[in-house]
Design an enzyme around this catalytic site. Structure first.
Site, PDB file in Angstrom:
ATOM      1  N   GLU A 124      -9.664  -6.223   4.961  1.00  0.00           N
ATOM      2  CA  GLU A 124      -9.200  -6.677   3.649  1.00  0.00           C
ATOM      3  C   GLU A 124     -10.104  -7.690   2.959  1.00  0.00           C
ATOM      4  O   GLU A 124      -9.640  -8.535   2.198  1.00  0.00           O
ATOM      5  CB  GLU A 124      -7.787  -7.252   3.747  1.00  0.00           C
ATOM      6  CG  GLU A 124      -6.753  -6.194   4.121  1.00  0.00           C
ATOM      7  CD  GLU A 124      -5.328  -6.668   3.957  1.00  0.00           C
ATOM      8  OE1 GLU A 124      -5.110  -7.877   4.025  1.00  0.00           O
ATOM      9  OE2 GLU A 124      -4.440  -5.825   3.759  1.00  0.00           O
ATOM     10  N   GLU A 157      -2.449   0.500   6.727  1.00  0.00           N
ATOM     11  CA  GLU A 157      -1.309  -0.423   6.814  1.00  0.00           C
ATOM     12  C   GLU A 157      -0.354  -0.109   5.675  1.00  0.00           C
ATOM     13  O   GLU A 157      -0.790   0.263   4.584  1.00  0.00           O
ATOM     14  CB  GLU A 157      -1.752  -1.887   6.677  1.00  0.00           C
ATOM     15  CG  GLU A 157      -2.533  -2.425   7.841  1.00  0.00           C
ATOM     16  CD  GLU A 157      -2.869  -3.925   7.674  1.00  0.00           C
ATOM     17  OE1 GLU A 157      -2.062  -4.664   7.080  1.00  0.00           O
ATOM     18  OE2 GLU A 157      -3.955  -4.308   8.122  1.00  0.00           O
TER      19      GLU A 157
END
Ligand code: GAL
Length: 751
Positions: free
Chosen positions: A396, A469
């Protein structure tokens, strides 16, 4: 310690270290008296922690490990290395007072050459200074992180004694996997520190269950003081069976290094023949499309953080495969234990492994460590057939062209056989990898479940795409949360899995996450726990776990899990409707007070993507209004008209038994091995009392010790503990009681 001379010896160095929660220069001196220090075995956590509500600073300090050992064999100029599996986060290694090496990074292995300092005639003292602080120069540190990086020497340590002419690594690359006759290209990395050129023969042998299959050899010349790689091929391999999810066939590869007919080294590894590739229209294993359904795994455990031994690491893989029915796991957000990965190979659980990091990219020095992590990860793990994708971005993080061009380059150069990915949560981020791996948190309970891959990638065409995710912080849920919440938590996993499976351009849906985990105060529920798992930290299933488990083939395991505690007044307004039943049965009959009220079928039209849609019941007579009598109920599952499962709930639950169950009844008496014991305070029909406030008092007798506190409150009616062996063979007896119940003692033998 060593008694005879042989060509390669690997000696575990896990036992009897002296440990102190501080460091001082004087500790390096071999004559320093560490008598009063505590004796510990590896894997070791630098600080045992409470279950929740602790200050994460309490394990972030510099500590010292000291180990004395002798090498009492007659060596013929062998090289001696100390191999460390992982030390969090920075280590300095000293031998007999001399600094020999250091390593940055708490998730990858490193070796230190002891040869020039080792004393063959007397005791040697190795000192490891371990810095477990969140240092700005080491990934994942430098900013905030949503997980804890527990300190200590938490993976195995060993001594490796090899000839100056030895094998450093082997990369076995199956080729022509889908042909009748397959090939194996084996790169052998050889080191020559003999001081002179050497003519050697590399011999490779492939076998299955010790039965030889094929062999080949190659004669090469190694210049003096070099490290070189040579390829040796096995061709025309007939009758080799593929590694896949159902039948993960593994082969043994032995590589021998000979000089003038003298064996100087042997290196063994396992090989699985499979072709695994993510394409724009999905994931293909051995040419067949497979929808990847999985979860993220953090490698942490209550009390001891990362420091769990082989058996417990392997058990996690079994839980993911056999209890949750997953076919893929992402090792978020770092390389994980080789024991875990070995087990994934053995049971056919695919792995997406990535480098350490979380949202933050540091300066050049930091980035160098990250690049090194790419190398260390790949060179350690390239022979695991379960691993199909390398994550070469910091999870991320923002785009960073130069950095990620380089991490991709390194990965592709080291391992041309696997694709790269790099997990981001940004749309249209620069696509330098082979697979666009996206954390898509768009679903928050409404109609929208996942984004269209092209919207995310910004590309005109579809590209290889995985969702890595979803859920997580969007809906943190404790196992013992109120029923409506645990059901909605489960439904969110179901909705996203269903949506992913219906989109042919999404190869994987890997949810956040498998197990709850301790975290920094900036995250989680204020108790230093992210309750994001489909299982809690003890690996006890929440309702959402049954969404996954019920996708298994019922021939493997029948699942029948009504998503309810079956009580009148836990949900708003009361009752248990609508009632979802996660099951892989093809019909469920409901009996209220022993009377059948109907048979119900999976809602496949509503959830056509998943193999097994749940059953949903919107009406159950006499389970409605507030103020009416509350009944008992039984759910009966059928497959092809045959009764295969049943699950009962009682109307008037009271504590009836304290059950105690160990994962293993035999352990190794090595002072390291451990197993989990799960205690449940259950009612008359065996269901845990979710809202009990009783505590469990545990006593361990005999050759074992308890990991964690001896008195602990039940968490949602359940408590997990781990019991570790001593170094004496015998019996471990674990006794437990609550205020109202006494458990049958658990007996474990240790050998
Ligand atoms: C993601 C992150 C995970 C975890 C998750 C919680 O952004 O990658 O590590 O923090 O959120 O939902």
């Amino acid at each position: 310690m060593l008694s005879e001379t042989s060509r390669r010896q690997v000696l575990p160095l896990n036992h009897h270290w002296k440990y102190r929660e501080t460091f001082d220069e004087s500790f390096i001196d071999p004559n320093y008296d560490d008598g009063p220090w505590v004796m510990v075995n590896i894997p070791h956590t630098n600080k045992e922690l409470p279950y929740s509500y602790f200050d994460e600073k309490s394990y972030q300090f510099v500590s010292t490990y000291r180990k004395t050992f002798t090498v009492d064999s007659v060596l013929h100029n062998e090289r001696i290395f100390a191999d460390f599996g992982a030390v969090m986060a920075y280590a300095e290694v000293y031998l007999n007072g001399q600094f020999l090496g250091s390593h940055k990074g708490g998730y990858t292995p490193f070796s230190v050459d002891l040869t020039d300092q080792i004393d063959l005639d007397r005791e040697n003292t190795m000192v490891v200074k371990v810095d477990s602080r969140e240092r700005d120069d080491i990934p994942p540190f430098g900013h905030m992180i949503d997980y804890l990086c527990y300190g200590g020497i938490y993976r195995d340590v060993s001594l490796r004694i090899v000839d100056p002419l030895h094998i450093k690594n082997v990369f076995a690359k199956p080729q022509k996997v889908l042909y009748q006759e397959k090939e194996l290209e084996t790169s052998v990395f050889v080191v020559n520190t003999t001081g002179e050129a050497a003519d050697v023969v590399l011999e490779i042998k492939l076998s299955k269950d010790k039965k030889p299959i094929a062999a080949a050899n190659r004669r090469v010349t190694l210049p003096a003081d070099t490290e070189m790689a040579f390829d040796v091929y096995l061709r025309n391999l007939g009758g080799v069976e593929l590694w896949d999810i159902q039948s993960p066939h593994l082969y043994e590869l032995e590589v021998c290094l000979k000089r003038q007919d003298q064996l100087t080294d042997t290196y063994t590894t396992r090989v699985g023949f499979r072709e695994a590739v993510v394409k724009p229209d999905g994931f293909y294993l051995n040419g067949e499309k497979v929808m990847l359904r999985g979860l993220n795994r953090h490698q942490s455990f209550p009390y001891v953080g990362y420091a769990m031994p082989k058996r417990v690491q392997r058990k996690d893989a079994d839980i993911l495969k056999y209890e949750l029915g997953l076919n893929v796991v992402r090792t978020s957000h770092y390389p994980q234990s080789n024991h875990f990965l070995d087990r994934c190979d053995e049971i056919g659980l695919l792995v997406f492994e990535e480098i350490p990091g979380w949202q933050y990219i540091g300066d050049n020095e930091w980035q160098e460590v990250a690049k090194n992590n790419v190398r260390e990860m790949i060179e350690r793990d390239w022979n695991h057939p379960s691993i199909f994708l390398w994550g070469v971005r910091i999870n991320e993080s923002l785009d960073n062209h130069d950095f990620y061009k380089e991490t991709n380059r390194i990965a592709r150069e080291l391992d041309p056989t696997r694709q790269t990915g790099g997990v981001r949560y940004l749309e249209k981020s620069e696509f330098l990898e082979d697979v666009y791996t996206m954390n898509d948190f768009i679903h928050s309970g409404g109609e929208i479940r996942l984004r269209d891959p092209r919207q995310v990638t910004g590309t005109e065409e579809y590209v290889p795409y995985m969702v890595c995710e979803f859920n997580g912080h969007m809906y943190p849920t404790k196992r013992f949360d109120q029923e409506e919440r645990v059901v909605e938590h489960a439904m969110r996993h179901l909705r996203v899995q269903d949506a992913a499976a219906r989109d042919p351009h999404i190869a994987a849906a890997i949810g956040w996450c498998a197990f709850d985990y301790n975290t920094h105060y900036d995250f989680g529920s204020g108790d230093r726990i992210c309750h994001h798992g489909v299982m809690d930290m003890f690996r006890i299933p929440k309702m959402a776990a049954h969404v996954y488990a019920s996708q298994m083939d019922p021939r493997e395991r029948v699942v029948l899990e009504p998503a309810t505690l079956w009580s009148r007044g836990d949900r708003s307004v009361g009752g248990v409707l609508p009632l979802v039943i996660f099951t892989n049965c093809d019909a469920v009959e409901v009996l209220v007070q022993g009377e059948s009220i109907g048979t119900y079928y999976p809602r496949s039209e509503e959830f056509p993507g998943v193999p097994h849609a749940p059953v949903m019941i919107t009406e159950i007579p006499s389970s409605g209004e507030w103020g009416s009598a509350w009944p008992s109920v039984e759910f009966v599952g059928y497959l092809d008209g045959k009764k295969v499962a049943s699950k009962a709930f009682t109307k008037d639950a009271v504590p009836t038994r304290l059950t105690a169950e160990a994962d293993d009844d035999q352990l190794d008496a090595d002072g390291i091995d451990a197993t989990r014991i799960v205690f449940k305070l259950v009612d008359q029909v065996g269901n845990p009392l979710s809202y009990t406030t009783e505590a469990v008092q545990i006593e361990v007798e005999g050759e074992g010790t308890l990991i964690g506190p001896s008195v602990s409150a039940l968490v949602g009616g359940v408590l997990g503990v781990w019991v570790k062996t001593t170094e004496t063979a015998g019996e471990i007896r674990v006794k437990a009681r609550t205020n109202s119940q006494v458990a049958r003692p658990v007996v474990i033998t240790t050998k």
